[in-house]
Design an enzyme around this catalytic site. Sequence first.
Site, PDB file in Angstrom:
ATOM      1  N   ASP A 234     -36.419 -34.960 -18.382  1.00 15.09           N
ATOM      2  CA  ASP A 234     -34.901 -35.216 -17.812  1.00 15.09           C
ATOM      3  C   ASP A 234     -35.062 -34.528 -16.316  1.00 15.09           C
ATOM      4  O   ASP A 234     -35.029 -33.700 -16.076  1.00 15.09           O
ATOM      5  CB  ASP A 234     -34.155 -34.265 -18.671  1.00 15.09           C
ATOM      6  CG  ASP A 234     -32.535 -34.673 -17.871  1.00 15.09           C
ATOM      7  OD1 ASP A 234     -32.589 -35.527 -16.723  1.00 15.09           O
ATOM      8  OD2 ASP A 234     -31.492 -34.228 -18.435  1.00 15.09           O
TER       9      ASP A 234
ATOM     10  N   LYS B 109     -28.491 -37.827  -9.413  1.00 14.08           N
ATOM     11  CA  LYS B 109     -28.482 -36.768  -8.070  1.00 14.08           C
ATOM     12  C   LYS B 109     -29.288 -37.419  -6.888  1.00 14.08           C
ATOM     13  O   LYS B 109     -28.661 -38.610  -6.313  1.00 14.08           O
ATOM     14  CB  LYS B 109     -28.879 -35.464  -8.756  1.00 14.08           C
ATOM     15  CG  LYS B 109     -27.986 -35.054  -9.597  1.00 14.08           C
ATOM     16  CD  LYS B 109     -28.128 -33.589 -10.036  1.00 14.08           C
ATOM     17  CE  LYS B 109     -27.087 -33.176 -10.972  1.00 14.08           C
ATOM     18  NZ  LYS B 109     -27.200 -32.750 -12.237  1.00 14.08           N
TER      19      LYS B 109
ATOM     20  N   TYR C 160     -29.642 -28.722 -19.795  1.00 13.11           N
ATOM     21  CA  TYR C 160     -28.553 -29.771 -20.141  1.00 13.11           C
ATOM     22  C   TYR C 160     -29.093 -31.008 -19.753  1.00 13.11           C
ATOM     23  O   TYR C 160     -29.807 -31.437 -18.841  1.00 13.11           O
ATOM     24  CB  TYR C 160     -27.521 -29.105 -18.728  1.00 13.11           C
ATOM     25  CG  TYR C 160     -26.312 -30.042 -18.585  1.00 13.11           C
ATOM     26  CD1 TYR C 160     -25.327 -29.933 -19.543  1.00 13.11           C
ATOM     27  CD2 TYR C 160     -25.975 -30.957 -17.478  1.00 13.11           C
ATOM     28  CE1 TYR C 160     -24.180 -30.787 -19.522  1.00 13.11           C
ATOM     29  CE2 TYR C 160     -24.803 -31.705 -17.419  1.00 13.11           C
ATOM     30  CZ  TYR C 160     -24.111 -31.494 -18.554  1.00 13.11           C
ATOM     31  OH  TYR C 160     -22.723 -32.514 -18.432  1.00 13.11           O
TER      32      TYR C 160
HETATM   33  C1  PLP Z   1     -26.787 -33.223 -13.786  1.00 12.88           C
HETATM   34  C2  PLP Z   1     -27.536 -33.448 -14.943  1.00 12.88           C
HETATM   35  C3  PLP Z   1     -27.368 -34.438 -15.908  1.00 12.88           C
HETATM   36  C4  PLP Z   1     -25.918 -35.153 -15.800  1.00 12.88           C
HETATM   37  O1  PLP Z   1     -25.950 -35.892 -14.895  1.00 12.88           O
HETATM   38  P1  PLP Z   1     -24.388 -36.551 -14.584  1.00 12.88           P
HETATM   39  O2  PLP Z   1     -24.529 -37.432 -13.198  1.00 12.88           O
HETATM   40  O3  PLP Z   1     -23.561 -35.210 -14.054  1.00 12.88           O
HETATM   41  O4  PLP Z   1     -23.876 -36.952 -15.518  1.00 12.88           O
HETATM   42  C5  PLP Z   1     -28.335 -34.349 -16.782  1.00 12.88           C
HETATM   43  N1  PLP Z   1     -29.685 -33.960 -16.876  1.00 12.88           N
HETATM   44  C6  PLP Z   1     -29.565 -32.961 -15.864  1.00 12.88           C
HETATM   45  C7  PLP Z   1     -30.973 -32.226 -15.887  1.00 12.88           C
HETATM   46  C8  PLP Z   1     -28.945 -32.672 -14.884  1.00 12.88           C
HETATM   47  O5  PLP Z   1     -29.144 -31.605 -13.906  1.00 12.88           O
END
Ligand code: PLP
Length: 428
Positions: free
Chosen positions: A238, A266, A144
């Site tokens: 990511d 995060k 994701y």
């Molecule tokens: C949570 C997440 C996102 C998206 O971040 P948001 O702050 O929710 O937009 C993108 N990539 C990864 C790997 C994530 O865990």
Amino acid sequence: MSIKKSIAAFNEAKEVIPGGVDSPVRAFKSVGGTPLFIAKGEGAKLIDIDGNHYIDFVQSWGPLIFGHGDKTIENAVLEAVKDGLSFGAPTLVETDLAKDICTLFDNIDKVRFVSSGTEAVMSAIRLARGFTGRDDIVKFEGCYHGHSDSLLVQAGSGMATFGTPSSPGVPADLTKHTLLATYNDIESVKKCFDNSSDIACVIIEPIAGNMGLIPADEAFLKELATLCHDRGALLIFDEVMSGFRASLKGAQGHTSVVPDIVTFGKVIGGGMPVGAFGGRAEIMNVLSPDGPVYQAGTLSGNPIAMQAGLASLKQLQSDTTLYNRLESLGKRLVVGMQEAAKEQGISLQVDVRGSMFGFFFNDQPVKNFDDALKSDTTMFAAFHQKMLAEGVYFACSQFETGFICAAMNEEMIDSVIEKSKKVFGQLA
Ligand SMILES: *Cc1c(COP(=O)(O)O)cnc(C)c1O
């Protein structure tokens, strides 16, 4: 345990907010039941509006590595608020936080701050496309990367072909540049490169956390980096979830593979809305205003959020045994639960990376999204519900990662294992 107030609050919210929530996973759809409305967090605990207490393994889906109400972060935020909430002009704290990140990572010379993980990834991909002059991107099934259009794809007629939208509202024209590969399977990535000579980047969660916890194999990551390099594509890690979670250097503390661009979110905001992306100067210099690739944000680098991030990072750097402590708590938890399940004839696949942990109701190793999908989600849902009633707050889906925070200790973990024994007994 009564959750009467949460039920009433959820019904009221549904009248004015779609599904009653501002992010779909919060709605408890895959496990049934009512989402709990939270009144307060205290260290490792959540307290709902009915006054029930829970040990919280969600930690706001990752950001709160120090737990709820960490005093250092709280004070940094309160102090910053006194000077103003936002200026839309440069502030010193942005440079301070950027310097910390650039010092920590050899492969990051410059970093830009945004307000969410979605924004960080979306911007990083535009940057990779602008830098290489290519249009196509490769992502892995089950990873994701936020909810931007070109990343909301699912496999079309077969893997390694162009994806189709996974959500209405995303035009096929916007996903036709996204190729899908299989996690931990280098042949599937090679096929993507065979199908397109226009690949700007491969984006991967080097420790996948959004299909449950599935770390990438070291050999796979190495081959992936070589492949990208040989074909002139950039490799994007990511690390919105794994950054400052899997180790101080995120996945880069676990692998020798060096990505071209890294995205964060995060933990980097300490609970405030922050995202970031960084890389070598030659790449980052292509961004506006230095270069032609446009990217902007009214609240980007917000001073309150930056102070929260800086306070978190300083604490993470100064506590040299933190990640080892969190990792051993995570291991204690999943190994304890695995043994408790086994006594009842239930198979769990478990893994841990720093403060991230995962468990699948599955009797086979889980290496990719297809493997993960073979997990027993019905049993997970029952487990989730019963653990919640015991005061243990796990993420409300089999395909999420759990988080240990610094406010947890062995006693708490052992109490959760004891509760799981009881619950596995009921499930068997
Ligand atoms: C949570 C997440 C996102 C998206 O971040 P948001 O702050 O929710 O937009 C993108 N990539 C990864 C790997 C994530 O865990």
